[in-house]
Design an enzyme around this catalytic site. Sequence first.
Site, PDB file in Angstrom:
ATOM      1  N   VAL A 125     -13.746   6.368 -42.461  1.00  0.00           N
ATOM      2  CA  VAL A 125     -13.352   6.571 -41.061  1.00  0.00           C
ATOM      3  C   VAL A 125     -11.843   6.537 -40.839  1.00  0.00           C
ATOM      4  O   VAL A 125     -11.366   6.963 -39.787  1.00  0.00           O
ATOM      5  CB  VAL A 125     -14.030   5.549 -40.114  1.00  0.00           C
ATOM      6  CG1 VAL A 125     -15.540   5.702 -40.126  1.00  0.00           C
ATOM      7  CG2 VAL A 125     -13.610   4.114 -40.442  1.00  0.00           C
TER       8      VAL A 125
ATOM      9  N   TYR B  33      -6.429  -8.121 -37.315  1.00  0.00           N
ATOM     10  CA  TYR B  33      -7.738  -7.749 -36.736  1.00  0.00           C
ATOM     11  C   TYR B  33      -7.632  -7.718 -35.212  1.00  0.00           C
ATOM     12  O   TYR B  33      -8.061  -6.755 -34.560  1.00  0.00           O
ATOM     13  CB  TYR B  33      -8.783  -8.768 -37.190  1.00  0.00           C
ATOM     14  CG  TYR B  33     -10.178  -8.508 -36.672  1.00  0.00           C
ATOM     15  CD1 TYR B  33     -10.966  -7.487 -37.211  1.00  0.00           C
ATOM     16  CD2 TYR B  33     -10.730  -9.291 -35.654  1.00  0.00           C
ATOM     17  CE1 TYR B  33     -12.257  -7.251 -36.746  1.00  0.00           C
ATOM     18  CE2 TYR B  33     -12.017  -9.061 -35.192  1.00  0.00           C
ATOM     19  CZ  TYR B  33     -12.772  -8.041 -35.741  1.00  0.00           C
ATOM     20  OH  TYR B  33     -14.048  -7.815 -35.271  1.00  0.00           O
TER      21      TYR B  33
HETATM   22  P1  NAD Z   1     -20.405  -5.025 -41.338  1.00  0.00           P
HETATM   23  O1  NAD Z   1     -19.403  -5.294 -42.403  1.00  0.00           O
HETATM   24  O2  NAD Z   1     -21.844  -5.021 -41.716  1.00  0.00           O
HETATM   25  O3  NAD Z   1     -20.084  -3.651 -40.617  1.00  0.00           O
HETATM   26  C1  NAD Z   1     -18.952  -2.864 -40.898  1.00  0.00           C
HETATM   27  C2  NAD Z   1     -19.407  -1.487 -41.324  1.00  0.00           C
HETATM   28  O4  NAD Z   1     -18.243  -0.647 -41.412  1.00  0.00           O
HETATM   29  C3  NAD Z   1     -20.078  -1.492 -42.708  1.00  0.00           C
HETATM   30  O5  NAD Z   1     -21.223  -0.665 -42.704  1.00  0.00           O
HETATM   31  C4  NAD Z   1     -18.993  -0.922 -43.608  1.00  0.00           C
HETATM   32  O6  NAD Z   1     -19.490  -0.273 -44.766  1.00  0.00           O
HETATM   33  C5  NAD Z   1     -18.300   0.054 -42.655  1.00  0.00           C
HETATM   34  N1  NAD Z   1     -16.952   0.422 -43.059  1.00  0.00           N
HETATM   35  C6  NAD Z   1     -15.935  -0.406 -43.409  1.00  0.00           C
HETATM   36  N2  NAD Z   1     -14.850   0.319 -43.760  1.00  0.00           N
HETATM   37  C7  NAD Z   1     -15.187   1.638 -43.609  1.00  0.00           C
HETATM   38  C8  NAD Z   1     -14.500   2.857 -43.804  1.00  0.00           C
HETATM   39  N3  NAD Z   1     -13.216   2.891 -44.217  1.00  0.00           N
HETATM   40  N4  NAD Z   1     -15.149   4.012 -43.561  1.00  0.00           N
HETATM   41  C9  NAD Z   1     -16.450   3.998 -43.147  1.00  0.00           C
HETATM   42  N5  NAD Z   1     -17.152   2.865 -42.940  1.00  0.00           N
HETATM   43  C10 NAD Z   1     -16.523   1.698 -43.173  1.00  0.00           C
HETATM   44  O7  NAD Z   1     -20.145  -6.121 -40.194  1.00  0.00           O
HETATM   45  P2  NAD Z   1     -20.696  -6.232 -38.692  1.00  0.00           P
HETATM   46  O8  NAD Z   1     -20.619  -7.686 -38.343  1.00  0.00           O
HETATM   47  O9  NAD Z   1     -21.964  -5.514 -38.523  1.00  0.00           O
HETATM   48  O10 NAD Z   1     -19.520  -5.506 -37.848  1.00  0.00           O
HETATM   49  C11 NAD Z   1     -19.646  -4.227 -37.296  1.00  0.00           C
HETATM   50  C12 NAD Z   1     -18.534  -4.026 -36.277  1.00  0.00           C
HETATM   51  O11 NAD Z   1     -18.656  -5.050 -35.277  1.00  0.00           O
HETATM   52  C13 NAD Z   1     -17.119  -4.124 -36.835  1.00  0.00           C
HETATM   53  O12 NAD Z   1     -16.303  -3.131 -36.241  1.00  0.00           O
HETATM   54  C14 NAD Z   1     -16.643  -5.486 -36.358  1.00  0.00           C
HETATM   55  O13 NAD Z   1     -15.243  -5.545 -36.164  1.00  0.00           O
HETATM   56  C15 NAD Z   1     -17.388  -5.617 -35.052  1.00  0.00           C
HETATM   57  N6  NAD Z   1     -17.535  -7.000 -34.596  1.00  0.00           N
HETATM   58  C16 NAD Z   1     -18.222  -7.901 -35.355  1.00  0.00           C
HETATM   59  C17 NAD Z   1     -18.326  -9.204 -34.909  1.00  0.00           C
HETATM   60  C18 NAD Z   1     -19.042 -10.270 -35.707  1.00  0.00           C
HETATM   61  O14 NAD Z   1     -18.914 -11.459 -35.348  1.00  0.00           O
HETATM   62  N7  NAD Z   1     -19.801  -9.914 -36.740  1.00  0.00           N
HETATM   63  C19 NAD Z   1     -17.742  -9.580 -33.689  1.00  0.00           C
HETATM   64  C20 NAD Z   1     -17.049  -8.623 -32.947  1.00  0.00           C
HETATM   65  C21 NAD Z   1     -16.959  -7.325 -33.410  1.00  0.00           C
END
Ligand code: NAD
Length: 253
Positions: free
Chosen positions: A65, A156
């Site tokens: 991405v 972040y």
């Molecule tokens: P996760 O690591 O499972 O999800 C991240 C996803 O992004 C993964 O599928 C990963 O393979 C993909 N990804 C990473 N780099 C990439 C790249 N360069 N190109 C394409 N895909 C890529 O973790 P999650 O907790 O499910 O988080 C998902 C989203 O939610 C993230 O954007 C994160 O910042 C956001 N978020 C998470 C939390 C939390 O507490 N878990 C809180 C707020 C926001």
Amino acid sequence: MTGRQMEGRRVVLTGAAANIGGATADLLAAEGARLVIGDIDSRAAETAERLASQGADATFVRTDVSDAASMKALLDTAAETLGGLDVIINNAGIQRSSPVTEMDESVWDLHMAVNARSCFLAAKYGVPHLRHGHLPAIVNMASVGGFKAPAGLSAYSASKGAIIAFTRTLASELGPEGIRVNCVAPGWVDTPFNDPIVAHMGGRAAQDAAVRAGVPLQRQGQPSEIAAAMLFLASEASSFVTGHALVIDGGAS
Ligand code: NAD
């Protein structure tokens, strides 16, 4: 008429290897969406295969991405595969933890590229398709960290703050065309994504204590609870909502 909220809607979803993106893919497919999933992790192909085996229309396109050519290819391929595009959900993201004085410049740049630049690229290459879509909408993944994050998450936090500002501005730009742009801003969600900052805080017990002290609902969120908000902002249920950052944090902020 099935009454499903996303029946036939053509959706690009990034970052759906597991966790929040996986739960969002499951919910959107259950609500009738047709999905093209973009992820750098091949486990997202398994998400698409699982949904397809359950009768959904779901395919995978390997995507970085942060890369313009890769994002353009994802959006063009999705529009071709689905016969157009109605919704883009930018969920992919990364998190690294480091005090700012010890942070390598590449770590800062990586956050900006994967988390924030990706939303710009999705808009640049996706909006031309959305202009021909039905009830078009963009949903970006921000974070309450975009307002204020724990120590160690400055890159972040800055990248998620950029997403909130970009979302609001893009909503102004695209509103006259009827394209809605919103973001979700979750707090603690129980996924391995937080392992770096949990380690920085001193481990799971320290995180549990922080959650008990700072979250009125006294627990972390579940991926399905964020997926529900994604569905709301992607669907007609939020037809008069744009430029909004929907905080989902158990009352922490
Ligand atoms: P996760 O690591 O499972 O999800 C991240 C996803 O992004 C993964 O599928 C990963 O393979 C993909 N990804 C990473 N780099 C990439 C790249 N360069 N190109 C394409 N895909 C890529 O973790 P999650 O907790 O499910 O988080 C998902 C989203 O939610 C993230 O954007 C994160 O910042 C956001 N978020 C998470 C939390 C939390 O507490 N878990 C809180 C707020 C926001």
